[in-house]
Design a protein around this motif. Structure first.
Motif, PDB file in Angstrom:
ATOM      1  N   VAL A 226      17.401  16.290  51.519  1.00 19.12           N
ATOM      2  CA  VAL A 226      18.412  16.694  52.495  1.00 19.12           C
ATOM      3  C   VAL A 226      18.449  15.602  53.564  1.00 19.12           C
ATOM      4  O   VAL A 226      17.627  15.575  54.493  1.00 19.12           O
ATOM      5  N   ASP A 227      19.391  14.695  53.404  1.00 18.81           N
ATOM      6  CA  ASP A 227      19.499  13.533  54.280  1.00 18.81           C
ATOM      7  C   ASP A 227      20.328  13.900  55.509  1.00 18.81           C
ATOM      8  O   ASP A 227      21.539  14.100  55.412  1.00 18.81           O
ATOM      9  N   PHE A 228      19.661  13.985  56.631  1.00 20.98           N
ATOM     10  CA  PHE A 228      20.325  14.303  57.899  1.00 20.98           C
ATOM     11  C   PHE A 228      20.649  13.042  58.686  1.00 20.98           C
ATOM     12  O   PHE A 228      21.319  13.094  59.712  1.00 20.98           O
ATOM     13  N   SER A 229      20.167  11.884  58.211  1.00 10.61           N
ATOM     14  CA  SER A 229      20.214  10.657  59.008  1.00 10.61           C
ATOM     15  C   SER A 229      21.633  10.134  59.218  1.00 10.61           C
ATOM     16  O   SER A 229      21.871   9.348  60.136  1.00 10.61           O
ATOM     17  N   GLN A 230      22.581  10.558  58.363  1.00 11.94           N
ATOM     18  CA  GLN A 230      23.940  10.046  58.505  1.00 11.94           C
ATOM     19  C   GLN A 230      24.650  10.598  59.739  1.00 11.94           C
ATOM     20  O   GLN A 230      25.780  10.214  60.029  1.00 11.94           O
TER      21      GLN A 230
ATOM     22  N   ALA B 287      16.952  20.531  58.212  1.00  9.20           N
ATOM     23  CA  ALA B 287      16.386  19.955  56.988  1.00  9.20           C
ATOM     24  C   ALA B 287      14.910  20.293  56.852  1.00  9.20           C
ATOM     25  O   ALA B 287      14.424  20.623  55.757  1.00  9.20           O
ATOM     26  N   VAL B 288      14.166  20.229  57.957  1.00 13.68           N
ATOM     27  CA  VAL B 288      12.745  20.593  57.941  1.00 13.68           C
ATOM     28  C   VAL B 288      12.591  22.073  57.584  1.00 13.68           C
ATOM     29  O   VAL B 288      11.716  22.457  56.795  1.00 13.68           O
ATOM     30  N   GLU B 289      13.457  22.896  58.134  1.00 16.44           N
ATOM     31  CA  GLU B 289      13.417  24.327  57.832  1.00 16.44           C
ATOM     32  C   GLU B 289      13.737  24.579  56.361  1.00 16.44           C
ATOM     33  O   GLU B 289      13.106  25.436  55.717  1.00 16.44           O
ATOM     34  N   ALA B 290      14.703  23.836  55.830  1.00 16.05           N
ATOM     35  CA  ALA B 290      15.046  23.989  54.417  1.00 16.05           C
ATOM     36  C   ALA B 290      13.847  23.666  53.533  1.00 16.05           C
ATOM     37  O   ALA B 290      13.564  24.366  52.551  1.00 16.05           O
ATOM     38  N   GLU B 291      13.109  22.620  53.879  1.00 16.32           N
ATOM     39  CA  GLU B 291      11.930  22.266  53.092  1.00 16.32           C
ATOM     40  C   GLU B 291      10.860  23.358  53.176  1.00 16.32           C
ATOM     41  O   GLU B 291      10.194  23.674  52.173  1.00 16.32           O
ATOM     42  N   ALA B 292      10.703  23.950  54.367  1.00 12.68           N
ATOM     43  CA  ALA B 292       9.717  25.023  54.524  1.00 12.68           C
ATOM     44  C   ALA B 292      10.107  26.270  53.746  1.00 12.68           C
ATOM     45  O   ALA B 292       9.257  26.943  53.161  1.00 12.68           O
ATOM     46  N   GLU B 293      11.407  26.567  53.714  1.00  5.91           N
ATOM     47  CA  GLU B 293      11.894  27.762  53.014  1.00  5.91           C
ATOM     48  C   GLU B 293      11.977  27.559  51.511  1.00  5.91           C
ATOM     49  O   GLU B 293      11.809  28.499  50.741  1.00  5.91           O
ATOM     50  N   LEU B 294      12.247  26.329  51.094  1.00  3.87           N
ATOM     51  CA  LEU B 294      12.443  26.017  49.675  1.00  3.87           C
ATOM     52  C   LEU B 294      11.514  24.860  49.293  1.00  3.87           C
ATOM     53  O   LEU B 294      11.962  23.778  48.898  1.00  3.87           O
ATOM     54  N   PRO B 295      10.202  25.031  49.390  1.00  5.33           N
ATOM     55  CA  PRO B 295       9.268  23.908  49.246  1.00  5.33           C
ATOM     56  C   PRO B 295       9.268  23.261  47.867  1.00  5.33           C
ATOM     57  O   PRO B 295       8.959  22.082  47.739  1.00  5.33           O
ATOM     58  N   GLY B 296       9.608  24.013  46.854  1.00  6.78           N
ATOM     59  CA  GLY B 296       9.652  23.421  45.523  1.00  6.78           C
ATOM     60  C   GLY B 296      10.962  22.740  45.201  1.00  6.78           C
ATOM     61  O   GLY B 296      11.101  22.131  44.138  1.00  6.78           O
TER      62      GLY B 296
ATOM     63  N   VAL C 199      26.975  16.263  59.048  1.00  4.19           N
ATOM     64  CA  VAL C 199      26.917  16.146  57.598  1.00  4.19           C
ATOM     65  C   VAL C 199      25.476  16.232  57.115  1.00  4.19           C
ATOM     66  O   VAL C 199      24.555  15.739  57.763  1.00  4.19           O
ATOM     67  N   PHE C 200      25.306  16.912  55.986  1.00  2.27           N
ATOM     68  CA  PHE C 200      24.051  16.912  55.242  1.00  2.27           C
ATOM     69  C   PHE C 200      24.362  16.316  53.866  1.00  2.27           C
ATOM     70  O   PHE C 200      25.199  16.855  53.122  1.00  2.27           O
ATOM     71  N   ASP C 201      23.718  15.214  53.552  1.00  2.00           N
ATOM     72  CA  ASP C 201      23.911  14.544  52.268  1.00  2.00           C
ATOM     73  C   ASP C 201      22.798  15.009  51.335  1.00  2.00           C
ATOM     74  O   ASP C 201      21.619  14.718  51.569  1.00  2.00           O
ATOM     75  N   LEU C 202      23.159  15.742  50.307  1.00  2.00           N
ATOM     76  CA  LEU C 202      22.186  16.297  49.362  1.00  2.00           C
ATOM     77  C   LEU C 202      22.080  15.373  48.158  1.00  2.00           C
ATOM     78  O   LEU C 202      23.029  15.227  47.380  1.00  2.00           O
ATOM     79  N   ASP C 203      20.925  14.748  48.015  1.00  2.00           N
ATOM     80  CA  ASP C 203      20.726  13.699  47.013  1.00  2.00           C
ATOM     81  C   ASP C 203      19.593  14.116  46.075  1.00  2.00           C
ATOM     82  O   ASP C 203      18.431  14.188  46.488  1.00  2.00           O
TER      83      ASP C 203
END
Length: 301
Positions: free
Chosen positions: A221-225, A195-204, A131-135
Protein backbone atom coordinates in the motif's frame (compact mmCIF):
# COMPACT_ATOMS: atom_id res chain seq x y z
CA UNK A 1 7.85 15.23 -43.94
CA UNK A 2 5.42 14.62 -41.09
CA UNK A 3 1.74 14.99 -41.97
CA UNK A 4 0.14 18.15 -40.63
CA UNK A 5 -3.23 18.30 -38.97
CA UNK A 6 -5.20 21.08 -37.34
CA UNK A 7 -6.56 20.68 -33.81
CA UNK A 8 -8.69 23.48 -32.39
CA UNK A 9 -6.96 25.97 -34.67
CA UNK A 10 -3.44 24.75 -33.89
CA UNK A 11 -1.30 23.12 -36.56
CA UNK A 12 0.45 19.94 -35.47
CA UNK A 13 3.01 17.73 -37.19
CA UNK A 14 2.17 14.11 -36.36
CA UNK A 15 5.10 11.81 -37.07
CA UNK A 16 5.71 8.11 -37.79
CA UNK A 17 2.05 7.12 -37.61
CA UNK A 18 2.74 3.61 -38.92
CA UNK A 19 5.45 2.87 -36.33
CA UNK A 20 4.54 -0.15 -34.18
CA UNK A 21 4.76 0.85 -30.51
CA UNK A 22 3.32 -2.31 -28.96
CA UNK A 23 4.77 -5.30 -30.87
CA UNK A 24 2.68 -7.84 -28.95
CA UNK A 25 -0.51 -6.42 -30.43
CA UNK A 26 0.87 -4.58 -33.47
CA UNK A 27 -0.54 -1.31 -32.12
CA UNK A 28 0.79 1.64 -34.09
CA UNK A 29 1.45 5.21 -33.12
CA UNK A 30 -1.49 6.29 -35.27
CA UNK A 31 -3.77 4.00 -33.25
CA UNK A 32 -2.36 5.42 -30.01
CA UNK A 33 -3.11 8.96 -31.18
CA UNK A 34 -6.63 7.90 -32.18
CA UNK A 35 -7.16 6.46 -28.70
CA UNK A 36 -5.99 9.69 -27.05
CA UNK A 37 -8.22 11.83 -29.27
CA UNK A 38 -11.32 9.74 -28.58
CA UNK A 39 -10.86 9.77 -24.79
CA UNK A 40 -9.68 13.38 -24.55
CA UNK A 41 -12.80 14.76 -22.87
CA UNK A 42 -12.50 12.50 -19.85
CA UNK A 43 -8.72 12.59 -19.79
CA UNK A 44 -8.39 16.37 -19.82
CA UNK A 45 -10.77 16.77 -16.90
CA UNK A 46 -8.40 14.82 -14.63
CA UNK A 47 -5.15 16.53 -15.62
CA UNK A 48 -6.50 20.08 -15.82
CA UNK A 49 -4.18 22.58 -14.10
CA UNK A 50 -1.80 19.84 -12.93
CA UNK A 51 1.91 20.08 -13.89
CA UNK A 52 2.65 17.19 -16.21
CA UNK A 53 5.45 14.66 -16.08
CA UNK A 54 6.05 12.28 -18.97
CA UNK A 55 7.37 8.75 -19.20
CA UNK A 56 8.53 8.70 -22.82
CA UNK A 57 9.04 5.61 -24.96
CA UNK A 58 9.52 7.04 -28.47
CA UNK A 59 10.77 3.76 -29.97
CA UNK A 60 7.99 1.66 -28.48
CA UNK A 61 7.59 -0.28 -25.27
CA UNK A 62 10.59 -2.49 -26.04
CA UNK A 63 12.86 0.53 -26.55
CA UNK A 64 14.41 3.05 -24.20
CA UNK A 65 12.14 4.68 -21.61
CA UNK A 66 12.93 7.87 -19.73
CA UNK A 67 11.04 10.07 -17.28
CA UNK A 68 10.91 13.78 -18.01
CA UNK A 69 9.50 16.71 -16.10
CA UNK A 70 11.03 19.54 -18.13
CA UNK A 71 9.16 20.71 -21.25
CA UNK A 72 10.38 18.61 -24.21
CA UNK A 73 12.55 20.29 -26.86
CA UNK A 74 10.56 21.85 -29.66
CA UNK A 75 7.55 22.67 -27.48
CA UNK A 76 5.21 25.01 -29.38
CA UNK A 77 4.84 28.46 -27.86
CA UNK A 78 1.10 27.88 -27.34
CA UNK A 79 1.60 24.91 -25.03
CA UNK A 80 1.23 26.31 -21.52
CA UNK A 81 3.84 25.83 -18.81
CA UNK A 82 3.97 26.68 -15.13
CA UNK A 83 6.90 27.31 -12.80
CA UNK A 84 7.13 24.76 -10.00
CA UNK A 85 9.47 24.25 -7.07
CA UNK A 86 11.69 21.19 -7.31
CA UNK A 87 13.26 19.53 -4.32
CA UNK A 88 16.90 19.94 -3.26
CA UNK A 89 19.30 21.54 -5.72
CA UNK A 90 16.88 21.64 -8.62
CA UNK A 91 15.22 24.82 -7.37
CA UNK A 92 12.45 26.15 -9.59
CA UNK A 93 11.72 24.87 -13.08
CA UNK A 94 8.92 24.85 -15.62
CA UNK A 95 6.55 22.00 -16.44
CA UNK A 96 3.89 21.57 -19.09
CA UNK A 97 0.18 22.05 -18.42
CA UNK A 98 -1.91 19.90 -20.75
CA UNK A 99 -4.98 22.11 -20.78
CA UNK A 100 -6.64 21.51 -24.15
CA UNK A 101 -6.97 18.98 -26.95
CA UNK A 102 -4.20 20.50 -29.07
CA UNK A 103 -1.72 20.32 -26.18
CA UNK A 104 -2.80 16.75 -25.44
CA UNK A 105 -2.28 15.62 -29.02
CA UNK A 106 1.10 17.39 -29.21
CA UNK A 107 2.22 15.55 -26.06
CA UNK A 108 0.80 12.21 -27.19
CA UNK A 109 2.74 12.52 -30.45
CA UNK A 110 5.91 12.33 -28.34
CA UNK A 111 4.73 8.88 -27.15
CA UNK A 112 4.23 9.23 -23.44
CA UNK A 113 2.60 8.04 -20.27
CA UNK A 114 1.07 11.01 -18.45
CA UNK A 115 1.76 11.48 -14.72
CA UNK A 116 0.41 14.22 -12.45
CA UNK A 117 0.63 15.28 -8.78
CA UNK A 118 -2.27 15.34 -6.33
CA UNK A 119 -2.31 19.17 -6.38
CA UNK A 120 -3.07 21.87 -8.94
CA UNK A 121 -0.69 24.50 -10.27
CA UNK A 122 -2.67 27.29 -8.63
CA UNK A 123 -2.07 25.71 -5.18
CA UNK A 124 1.27 23.87 -5.23
CA UNK A 125 1.71 21.42 -2.41
CA UNK A 126 -1.95 21.70 -1.40
CA UNK A 127 -3.67 18.44 -2.37
CA UNK A 128 -7.25 18.16 -3.55
CA UNK A 129 -7.11 14.37 -3.61
CA UNK A 130 -5.41 11.48 -1.90
CA UNK A 131 -4.16 8.29 -3.55
CA UNK A 132 -3.26 4.80 -2.40
CA UNK A 133 -1.29 2.85 -5.01
CA UNK A 134 -1.86 -0.88 -4.47
CA UNK A 135 1.04 -2.82 -5.94
CA UNK A 136 1.03 -6.64 -5.70
CA UNK A 137 4.21 -8.61 -5.12
CA UNK A 138 4.24 -11.96 -6.92
CA UNK A 139 2.53 -14.35 -6.57
CA UNK A 140 -0.10 -11.85 -5.39
CA UNK A 141 -2.11 -10.23 -8.18
CA UNK A 142 -4.90 -7.77 -8.77
CA UNK A 143 -7.17 -10.23 -6.91
CA UNK A 144 -5.40 -9.41 -3.64
CA UNK A 145 -5.40 -5.72 -4.59
CA UNK A 146 -9.19 -5.87 -4.84
CA UNK A 147 -9.38 -7.28 -1.30
CA UNK A 148 -7.24 -4.43 0.02
CA UNK A 149 -9.13 -1.81 -1.99
CA UNK A 150 -12.43 -2.92 -0.49
CA UNK A 151 -10.94 -2.75 3.00
CA UNK A 152 -9.66 0.76 2.27
CA UNK A 153 -13.06 1.87 1.00
CA UNK A 154 -14.74 0.75 4.22
CA UNK A 155 -12.01 2.21 6.44
CA UNK A 156 -11.99 5.56 4.67
CA UNK A 157 -15.78 5.62 4.81
CA UNK A 158 -15.57 5.32 8.59
CA UNK A 159 -13.73 8.66 8.52
CA UNK A 160 -16.38 10.19 6.29
CA UNK A 161 -14.28 9.96 3.13
CA UNK A 162 -15.57 8.76 -0.23
CA UNK A 163 -13.31 6.57 -2.37
CA UNK A 164 -13.16 5.80 -6.08
CA UNK A 165 -10.92 3.36 -7.88
CA UNK A 166 -9.09 2.80 -11.15
CA UNK A 167 -6.66 0.24 -12.43
CA UNK A 168 -3.05 1.36 -12.50
CA UNK A 169 -2.80 0.06 -16.05
CA UNK A 170 0.05 -2.10 -14.77
CA UNK A 171 -0.55 -4.79 -12.13
CA UNK A 172 -2.49 -3.03 -9.40
CA UNK A 173 -5.12 -0.49 -8.43
CA UNK A 174 -5.29 3.17 -7.41
CA UNK A 175 -7.78 4.17 -4.72
CA UNK A 176 -8.57 7.89 -4.96
CA UNK A 177 -10.21 10.22 -2.44
CA UNK A 178 -11.36 13.78 -3.25
CA UNK A 179 -10.35 16.23 -0.53
CA UNK A 180 -10.90 19.76 0.56
CA UNK A 181 -7.59 21.58 -0.09
CA UNK A 182 -5.14 20.07 2.41
CA UNK A 183 -1.34 20.46 2.73
CA UNK A 184 0.38 17.50 1.10
CA UNK A 185 2.33 16.81 4.29
CA UNK A 186 -0.91 16.35 6.21
CA UNK A 187 -2.33 14.06 3.52
CA UNK A 188 0.85 11.99 3.52
CA UNK A 189 0.71 11.58 7.29
CA UNK A 190 -2.89 10.43 7.21
CA UNK A 191 -2.32 8.09 4.25
CA UNK A 192 0.68 6.51 5.98
CA UNK A 193 -1.34 5.96 9.15
CA UNK A 194 -4.06 4.20 7.12
CA UNK A 195 -1.45 2.03 5.36
CA UNK A 196 0.08 1.05 8.71
CA UNK A 197 -3.40 0.23 10.00
CA UNK A 198 -4.12 -1.86 6.92
CA UNK A 199 -0.98 -3.91 7.56
CA UNK A 200 -2.00 -4.43 11.20
CA UNK A 201 -5.52 -5.49 10.23
CA UNK A 202 -4.47 -7.62 7.25
CA UNK A 203 -0.96 -8.82 8.21
CA UNK A 204 -0.87 -11.69 5.76
CA UNK A 205 -1.98 -9.50 2.90
CA UNK A 206 -0.60 -5.96 3.26
CA UNK A 207 2.79 -4.34 3.67
CA UNK A 208 3.26 -0.60 4.01
CA UNK A 209 7.02 -0.49 3.43
CA UNK A 210 8.62 -0.44 0.00
CA UNK A 211 11.39 -2.98 0.64
CA UNK A 212 11.14 -5.73 -1.99
CA UNK A 213 12.09 -8.40 0.51
CA UNK A 214 8.87 -7.74 2.45
CA UNK A 215 6.50 -7.74 -0.52
CA UNK A 216 6.38 -11.30 -1.79
CA UNK A 217 2.78 -12.48 -1.98
CA UNK A 218 1.51 -9.25 -0.41
CA UNK A 219 0.08 -5.94 -1.56
CA UNK A 220 2.26 -2.90 -1.02
CA UNK A 221 0.00 0.00 0.00
CA UNK A 222 2.06 2.87 -1.37
CA UNK A 223 1.06 6.11 0.32
CA UNK A 224 4.17 8.00 -0.80
CA UNK A 225 2.58 9.40 -3.97
CA UNK A 226 0.78 11.91 -1.75
CA UNK A 227 4.10 13.72 -1.28
CA UNK A 228 4.04 17.08 -3.06
CA UNK A 229 7.04 16.00 -5.15
CA UNK A 230 5.52 12.70 -6.36
CA UNK A 231 3.20 11.91 -9.25
CA UNK A 232 0.73 9.17 -10.20
CA UNK A 233 -0.24 7.81 -13.60
CA UNK A 234 -3.22 9.86 -14.76
CA UNK A 235 -6.63 8.34 -15.36
CA UNK A 236 -6.98 7.14 -18.96
CA UNK A 237 -3.25 7.24 -19.72
CA UNK A 238 -1.82 4.39 -21.76
CA UNK A 239 1.00 2.53 -20.02
CA UNK A 240 4.34 1.40 -21.45
CA UNK A 241 3.55 -2.26 -20.85
CA UNK A 242 3.68 -5.25 -23.19
CA UNK A 243 0.17 -4.45 -24.43
CA UNK A 244 -1.59 -1.04 -24.66
CA UNK A 245 -3.17 -1.22 -21.22
CA UNK A 246 -4.88 1.84 -19.77
CA UNK A 247 -5.25 3.22 -16.25
CA UNK A 248 -8.99 2.66 -16.25
CA UNK A 249 -11.70 3.81 -13.81
CA UNK A 250 -13.73 0.84 -12.59
CA UNK A 251 -16.82 0.33 -10.45
CA UNK A 252 -16.72 -1.04 -6.93
CA UNK A 253 -18.89 -3.88 -8.20
CA UNK A 254 -16.11 -4.80 -10.62
CA UNK A 255 -13.62 -4.67 -7.77
CA UNK A 256 -15.81 -6.99 -5.70
CA UNK A 257 -16.01 -9.38 -8.65
CA UNK A 258 -12.25 -9.09 -9.12
CA UNK A 259 -11.73 -10.20 -5.53
CA UNK A 260 -13.27 -13.55 -6.40
CA UNK A 261 -10.62 -14.17 -9.03
CA UNK A 262 -13.23 -15.66 -11.33
CA UNK A 263 -11.79 -13.86 -14.37
CA UNK A 264 -8.32 -15.21 -13.73
CA UNK A 265 -5.17 -13.22 -14.51
CA UNK A 266 -6.99 -10.97 -16.96
CA UNK A 267 -9.30 -9.57 -14.30
CA UNK A 268 -9.52 -5.79 -14.43
CA UNK A 269 -7.13 -5.43 -17.36
CA UNK A 270 -8.37 -2.94 -19.93
CA UNK A 271 -6.72 -2.02 -23.21
CA UNK A 272 -7.06 1.00 -25.45
CA UNK A 273 -9.79 -0.59 -27.55
CA UNK A 274 -11.96 -1.16 -24.45
CA UNK A 275 -12.19 2.40 -23.20
CA UNK A 276 -14.59 4.04 -25.64
CA UNK A 277 -17.18 1.33 -24.92
CA UNK A 278 -16.72 1.79 -21.18
CA UNK A 279 -17.11 5.57 -21.45
CA UNK A 280 -20.30 5.08 -23.44
CA UNK A 281 -21.64 2.59 -20.90
CA UNK A 282 -20.58 4.24 -17.64
CA UNK A 283 -19.52 7.77 -18.47
CA UNK A 284 -16.50 8.96 -16.50
CA UNK A 285 -16.53 6.83 -13.36
CA UNK A 286 -14.08 9.23 -11.73
CA UNK A 287 -16.31 12.23 -12.37
CA UNK A 288 -17.15 12.50 -8.64
CA UNK A 289 -13.50 13.40 -7.95
CA UNK A 290 -14.18 16.67 -9.78
CA UNK A 291 -17.31 17.49 -7.75
CA UNK A 292 -16.48 19.90 -4.94
CA UNK A 293 -19.48 18.60 -3.00
CA UNK A 294 -17.77 15.19 -2.78
CA UNK A 295 -14.55 16.59 -1.29
CA UNK A 296 -13.86 15.17 2.15
CA UNK A 297 -12.02 16.55 5.16
CA UNK A 298 -9.34 14.55 6.88
CA UNK A 299 -10.20 13.76 10.51
CA UNK A 300 -8.08 15.08 13.32
CA UNK A 301 -5.72 12.40 14.60
Amino acid sequence: MSPMTEVEGRRLALSNLEKVLYPATGTTKGEVLHYVATTAGAFLAHVHDRPMSFLRFPDGVEGEKFFAKNPPPGKPSWVKTVEVTRRSEEGRARQVLVSDLASLMWAANLVVEFHVPQWRAESPGVADRMVFDLDPGEPASVVECCEVALWLRERLGADGLGAWVKTSGSKGLHVLVPLEPTPSERVSEYAKAIAVEAEAELPGLVVHRMARALRGGKVFVDFSQNSASKTTAAAYTLRARREPTVSTPVTWEEVAEGRSGAAGGDSLVFRAQDIAVRLERYGDLLGPLLNLNRAGRLPRR
